[in-house]
Design a protein around this motif. Sequence first.
Motif, PDB file in Angstrom:
ATOM      1  N   ASP A   4       0.846  -1.191   0.000  1.00 51.99           N
ATOM      2  CA  ASP A   4       0.000   0.000   0.000  1.00 51.99           C
ATOM      3  C   ASP A   4       0.884   1.245   0.000  1.00 51.99           C
ATOM      4  O   ASP A   4       1.086   1.881   1.035  1.00 51.99           O
ATOM      5  N   ALA A   6       0.424   4.240  -1.072  1.00 55.98           N
ATOM      6  CA  ALA A   6      -0.235   5.487  -0.684  1.00 55.98           C
ATOM      7  C   ALA A   6      -0.290   5.618   0.833  1.00 55.98           C
ATOM      8  O   ALA A   6      -0.047   6.703   1.381  1.00 55.98           O
ATOM      9  N   LEU A   7      -0.602   4.531   1.533  1.00 57.06           N
ATOM     10  CA  LEU A   7      -0.635   4.565   2.992  1.00 57.06           C
ATOM     11  C   LEU A   7       0.763   4.824   3.546  1.00 57.06           C
ATOM     12  O   LEU A   7       0.934   5.622   4.472  1.00 57.06           O
ATOM     13  N   GLU A   9       3.196   6.454   2.116  1.00 55.94           N
ATOM     14  CA  GLU A   9       3.511   7.873   1.888  1.00 55.94           C
ATOM     15  C   GLU A   9       2.803   8.757   2.913  1.00 55.94           C
ATOM     16  O   GLU A   9       3.397   9.719   3.417  1.00 55.94           O
ATOM     17  N   GLU A  10       1.550   8.454   3.222  1.00 53.90           N
ATOM     18  CA  GLU A  10       0.804   9.221   4.220  1.00 53.90           C
ATOM     19  C   GLU A  10       1.472   9.112   5.587  1.00 53.90           C
ATOM     20  O   GLU A  10       1.597  10.102   6.317  1.00 53.90           O
ATOM     21  N   ILE A  11       1.897   7.928   5.960  1.00 57.17           N
ATOM     22  CA  ILE A  11       2.561   7.724   7.243  1.00 57.17           C
ATOM     23  C   ILE A  11       3.876   8.502   7.290  1.00 57.17           C
ATOM     24  O   ILE A  11       4.203   9.135   8.302  1.00 57.17           O
ATOM     25  N   GLU A  12       4.617   8.494   6.208  1.00 53.59           N
ATOM     26  CA  GLU A  12       5.872   9.248   6.154  1.00 53.59           C
ATOM     27  C   GLU A  12       5.605  10.743   6.321  1.00 53.59           C
ATOM     28  O   GLU A  12       6.344  11.438   7.026  1.00 53.59           O
ATOM     29  N   ARG A  13       4.540  11.261   5.706  1.00 51.09           N
ATOM     30  CA  ARG A  13       4.161  12.672   5.872  1.00 51.09           C
ATOM     31  C   ARG A  13       3.776  12.953   7.322  1.00 51.09           C
ATOM     32  O   ARG A  13       4.171  13.971   7.893  1.00 51.09           O
ATOM     33  N   GLN A  14       2.992  12.048   7.912  1.00 47.85           N
ATOM     34  CA  GLN A  14       2.593  12.220   9.308  1.00 47.85           C
ATOM     35  C   GLN A  14       3.816  12.324  10.206  1.00 47.85           C
ATOM     36  O   GLN A  14       3.926  13.240  11.019  1.00 47.85           O
ATOM     37  N   THR A 136      -3.606  -0.524  12.264  1.00 49.17           N
ATOM     38  CA  THR A 136      -3.730   0.815  11.674  1.00 49.17           C
ATOM     39  C   THR A 136      -4.490   1.749  12.605  1.00 49.17           C
ATOM     40  O   THR A 136      -4.208   2.949  12.657  1.00 49.17           O
TER      41      THR A 136
END
Length: 154
Positions: A4, A6-7, A9-14, A136
């Motif tokens: 996943d 996209a998930l 990448e979102e976690i890295e941004r968070q 998650t």
Amino acid sequence: MSDDPALLEEIERQEAGLEFPSFGHDDARRLGELIAGLADARRLAVAVDVRRGEQQVFHAAFAGTTADNDSWIVRKNATVRRFEESSLAVRLRLGERGAERRGLDAAVYALAGGCVPVKVDGMLVGTASVSGLPDTEDHALVVEAMTAFLQRRA
């Protein structure tokens, strides 16, 4: 490789947005109390753990949890200390058989979300963890509390 992207990448941004200006014992305790307060208000059967370095500064276990939750927290913490990113990011990055390929002992490391690094100036100084929900959701609860904590300090 992540199943996943996209998930991940979102976690890295968070995680990039969760940089602490400092993190002392009082901060660790307050963060733990914030996570526990959210869990209590939502009647979640979770265990909560916040560490500064190797020291456990805060721990709470709600009805419906067992010592297994504490074991998961210890192993999630080991994963974060080794890879210096959230345990969910590590799980997504390494994939389903990642632990085997990396030679990670399942008795020591958990490839499951729910432990998030606490960083000051890019350095790992602690962790915040939840165990008891799907991984998650464990991760999301910690991130929600860390975000709120940092907004209050701003």
